[in-house]
Design a protein around this motif. Structure first.
Motif, PDB file in Angstrom:
ATOM      1  N   PHE A 143       0.891  -1.165   0.099  1.00 46.47           N
ATOM      2  CA  PHE A 143      -0.060  -0.225   0.006  1.00 46.47           C
ATOM      3  C   PHE A 143       1.012   1.194   0.078  1.00 46.47           C
ATOM      4  O   PHE A 143       0.666   2.322  -0.522  1.00 46.47           O
ATOM      5  CB  PHE A 143      -1.047  -0.084   1.143  1.00 46.47           C
ATOM      6  N   SER A 144       1.908   1.277   0.716  1.00 41.97           N
ATOM      7  CA  SER A 144       2.828   2.361   0.731  1.00 41.97           C
ATOM      8  C   SER A 144       3.503   2.690  -0.783  1.00 41.97           C
ATOM      9  O   SER A 144       3.349   3.868  -1.164  1.00 41.97           O
ATOM     10  CB  SER A 144       4.114   2.011   1.499  1.00 41.97           C
ATOM     11  N   MET A 145       3.719   1.598  -1.541  1.00 41.49           N
ATOM     12  CA  MET A 145       4.254   1.852  -2.920  1.00 41.49           C
ATOM     13  C   MET A 145       2.908   2.343  -3.827  1.00 41.49           C
ATOM     14  O   MET A 145       3.217   3.486  -4.608  1.00 41.49           O
ATOM     15  CB  MET A 145       4.554   0.646  -3.388  1.00 41.49           C
ATOM     16  N   ASP A 146       1.916   2.005  -3.257  1.00 33.66           N
ATOM     17  CA  ASP A 146       0.343   2.348  -4.116  1.00 33.66           C
ATOM     18  C   ASP A 146       0.326   3.905  -3.968  1.00 33.66           C
ATOM     19  O   ASP A 146      -0.170   4.431  -4.844  1.00 33.66           O
ATOM     20  CB  ASP A 146      -0.549   1.441  -3.864  1.00 33.66           C
ATOM     21  N   ARG A 147       0.539   4.061  -2.651  1.00 35.24           N
ATOM     22  CA  ARG A 147       0.332   5.622  -2.524  1.00 35.24           C
ATOM     23  C   ARG A 147       1.026   6.532  -3.217  1.00 35.24           C
ATOM     24  O   ARG A 147       0.756   7.594  -3.698  1.00 35.24           O
ATOM     25  CB  ARG A 147       0.418   5.951  -0.779  1.00 35.24           C
ATOM     26  N   ILE A 148       2.333   6.132  -3.137  1.00 41.93           N
ATOM     27  CA  ILE A 148       3.297   7.041  -3.954  1.00 41.93           C
ATOM     28  C   ILE A 148       3.011   7.096  -5.501  1.00 41.93           C
ATOM     29  O   ILE A 148       3.058   8.137  -5.967  1.00 41.93           O
ATOM     30  CB  ILE A 148       4.848   6.403  -3.732  1.00 41.93           C
ATOM     31  N   ARG A 149       2.715   5.904  -5.984  1.00 45.43           N
ATOM     32  CA  ARG A 149       2.189   6.012  -7.299  1.00 45.43           C
ATOM     33  C   ARG A 149       0.859   6.725  -7.617  1.00 45.43           C
ATOM     34  O   ARG A 149       0.708   7.189  -8.769  1.00 45.43           O
ATOM     35  CB  ARG A 149       2.106   4.524  -7.959  1.00 45.43           C
ATOM     36  N   SER A 150       0.106   6.628  -6.689  1.00 45.94           N
ATOM     37  CA  SER A 150      -1.237   7.466  -7.087  1.00 45.94           C
ATOM     38  C   SER A 150      -1.138   8.923  -7.020  1.00 45.94           C
ATOM     39  O   SER A 150      -1.947   9.617  -7.411  1.00 45.94           O
ATOM     40  CB  SER A 150      -2.242   7.239  -5.958  1.00 45.94           C
ATOM     41  N   VAL A 151       0.162   9.622  -6.253  1.00 42.29           N
ATOM     42  CA  VAL A 151       0.465  10.817  -6.573  1.00 42.29           C
ATOM     43  C   VAL A 151       0.957  11.173  -8.035  1.00 42.29           C
ATOM     44  O   VAL A 151       0.748  12.633  -8.298  1.00 42.29           O
ATOM     45  CB  VAL A 151       1.242  11.495  -5.230  1.00 42.29           C
ATOM     46  N   PHE A 152       1.447  10.314  -8.540  1.00 39.50           N
ATOM     47  CA  PHE A 152       2.394  10.793  -9.855  1.00 39.50           C
ATOM     48  C   PHE A 152       1.603  11.593 -10.916  1.00 39.50           C
ATOM     49  O   PHE A 152       2.243  12.549 -11.346  1.00 39.50           O
ATOM     50  CB  PHE A 152       2.975   9.386 -10.358  1.00 39.50           C
ATOM     51  N   PRO A 153       0.384  11.256 -10.937  1.00 37.18           N
ATOM     52  CA  PRO A 153      -0.484  11.967 -12.054  1.00 37.18           C
ATOM     53  C   PRO A 153      -0.413  13.433 -11.728  1.00 37.18           C
ATOM     54  O   PRO A 153      -0.278  14.417 -12.817  1.00 37.18           O
ATOM     55  CB  PRO A 153      -1.770  11.561 -12.038  1.00 37.18           C
ATOM     56  N   ARG A 154      -0.332  14.068 -10.594  1.00 35.56           N
ATOM     57  CA  ARG A 154      -0.412  15.232 -10.370  1.00 35.56           C
ATOM     58  C   ARG A 154       1.021  15.838 -10.043  1.00 35.56           C
ATOM     59  O   ARG A 154       1.444  17.160 -10.202  1.00 35.56           O
ATOM     60  CB  ARG A 154      -1.277  15.691  -8.925  1.00 35.56           C
ATOM     61  N   LEU A 155       1.883  15.100  -9.360  1.00 34.27           N
ATOM     62  CA  LEU A 155       3.086  15.279  -9.126  1.00 34.27           C
ATOM     63  C   LEU A 155       4.051  15.869 -10.387  1.00 34.27           C
ATOM     64  O   LEU A 155       4.760  16.492 -10.534  1.00 34.27           O
ATOM     65  CB  LEU A 155       3.969  14.335  -8.268  1.00 34.27           C
TER      66      LEU A 155
END
Length: 471
Positions: A215-227
């Motif tokens: 879930f930690s890795m999923d959380r990072i990847r979920s931010v990428f579209p805006r980051l």
């Protein structure tokens, strides 16, 4: 050792600059005016400098494509930027501290001056004369400190996530998965409220840790579209003043080509230059990751407590002799180090939140401190996960003898296993007798005639229904 100096000029006049350094007048004035904090520690991470050089390289190429910069000058700028990225130009040419203009102007100018002076050397000139490559007219062409610093911050952050933190988390997850598989058949006492609860396997406990990391890795990847939306091309306030119509998209494409990571131009440059919301969103994810790691490390050191008077369910690796007083004592040093890493990340989150919330009108002017803390959190979590995986998780062993003893002497977990077949009354009677007589649940059940043979009880304890849904 005698230091020789050269004279450089800016709008305030002449100033002496060390002749062996590539920076210029603007950087030298900063060093005089901002003596704040420890020079070696209160600095921006060098990955931000190399990301800045990557950005300058991309912009120079775009300016050349758009015929705003000659191929002759662009070639020298490209080489100078590559030398910064590869470390050929040493890091001591970027001496600026963390505390400076909130837009990062001093860092932007430091890059402009170093690239200009090195480019002029490449073209046969010398440092300080700003010809033929000028730090503002050529290196900073089509740019503002406001959009370059924030863009460099995003590039550095994404690169560190992709190349450092995500691989470290993945490696930790794989180590936990390996241990979970190894421990799948080991039945133990679960605990809630730090009190005995139902039975489970040690493998199930480690799979929970592994899921937290996934879930930690999923959380990072979920931010990428805006980051990954870049503000470059916003200029000073977001209007794109002094840039070509397609400049922002061209720069984003060029950065993607250079880094191998897809970046896009922000659809609203006014928002992109005025806020750092995507960085704050990422910091929240990192804060959650730190919380997950904190729990994992704390649980593991609790399960490894002992060896004589603790849980003693896990045998932690003995990496070093750490007690200066107690012979043969080994402490859970990797767990302690990781929880301290997490504590620092919690503190960084507070600083980042203040910085992101404190922008005014068309500019967030807390860029350097936001950049320092987000990159520090990523670095600490990356290194902490790597160390924890390599020197703790990979060599953890289960103390099966200790685990079995606790299972056999536990009251409530074993008594609860009688419920499906015998009901609450029988289970209460068995538990009460075991508690009052100071005997095990097995002995109590046998004496009360619930079981005729010890093997019946043992089969129940190790059945699938004892650690999961009923068959």
């Amino acid at each position: 050792m005698t230091v020789s100096y050269r004279n450089e000029c800016d709008s305030l006049g002449r100033i002496q600059v060390p002749d062996d350094k590539y920076w210029g007048a603007h950087t030298q004035r900063y060093l005089k005016n901002f003596e704040i904090g420890e020079k070696q520690t209160e600095k921006l991470p060098f990955v931000l400098i190399t990301s800045f050089a990557t950005l300058k390289k991309a912009i120079s190429n775009v300016n050349c494509i758009n015929k705003d910069l000659s191929p002759f000058l662009n070639s020298a700028i490209q080489q100078a930027c590559d030398e910064i990225i590869k470390g050929t130009i040493s890091s001591d040419n970027f001496p600026l501290g963390l505390y400076q203009s909130g837009s990062g102007t001093e860092t932007n100018m430091n890059l402009n001056e170093v690239i200009s002076n090195r480019s002029n050397e490449i073209l046969g000139g010398f440092k300080g004369n700003k010809r033929p490559v000028h730090p503002i007219d050529h290196v900073n062409l089509s740019q503002s400190s406001n959009d370059t610093f924030s863009t460099a911050m995003i590039i550095a952050t994404v690169l560190e996530l992709v190349h450092s933190l995500l691989p470290s988390l993945q490696a930790l997850k794989e180590s936990l998965d390996e241990k979970a598989q190894q421990f799948d058949s080991i039945v133990k006492v679960g605990r809630t409220h730090l009190q005995d609860a139902n039975l489970m396997t040690l493998g199930q406990e480690f799979r929970a840790f592994s899921q937290q990391i996934q879930f930690s890795m999923d959380r990072i990847r979920s931010v990428f579209p805006r980051l990954k939306l870049l503000p470059q091309g916003a200029a000073t306030v977001g209007s794109g003043f002094n840039t070509r119509p397609n400049f922002a998209n061209q720069v984003s494409s060029e950065i993607s080509r250079i880094t191998g990571i897809e970046f896009k131009s922000s659809p609203n440059k006014f928002e992109a230059i005025a806020t750092r919301d995507s960085i704050l969103e990422l910091s929240g994810a990192l804060n959650t990751i730190a919380s997950s790691l904190f729990k994992i490390a704390n649980d593991i050191r609790l399960l490894g407590s002992g060896p004589s008077c603790g849980f003693n369910e896990l045998i932690l690796p003995k990496n070093e002799s750490v007690s200066s007083l107690l012979p043969g004592k080994f402490n859970p040093t990797q767990c302690e180090a990781l929880t301290m890493v997490c504590s620092q990340v919690f503190g960084n989150q507070t600083t980042i939140t203040m910085g992101c919330a404190s922008g005014q009108l068309q500019l967030n002017s807390y860029g350097p401190i936001i950049a320092k803390n987000i990159l520090n959190s990523i670095k600490l979590l990356s290194d902490g996960c790597k160390s924890f995986s390599n020197f703790c998780i990979k060599d953890i062993q289960a103390n099966e003898e200790s685990i079995d003893k606790m299972v056999n002497r536990s009251l409530f977990p074993l008594a609860s296993m009688l419920l499906p077949k015998y009901g609450i009354a029988v289970a209460n009677e068995v538990a009460t007798k075991a508690y009052e007589d100071g005997i095990s649940i097995k002995e109590s059940a046998l004496q009360l005639g619930v079981f005729k043979k010890e093997t019946e009880f043992d089969e129940l304890v190790h059945s699938q229904g004892s650690v999961g849904p009923l068959n």
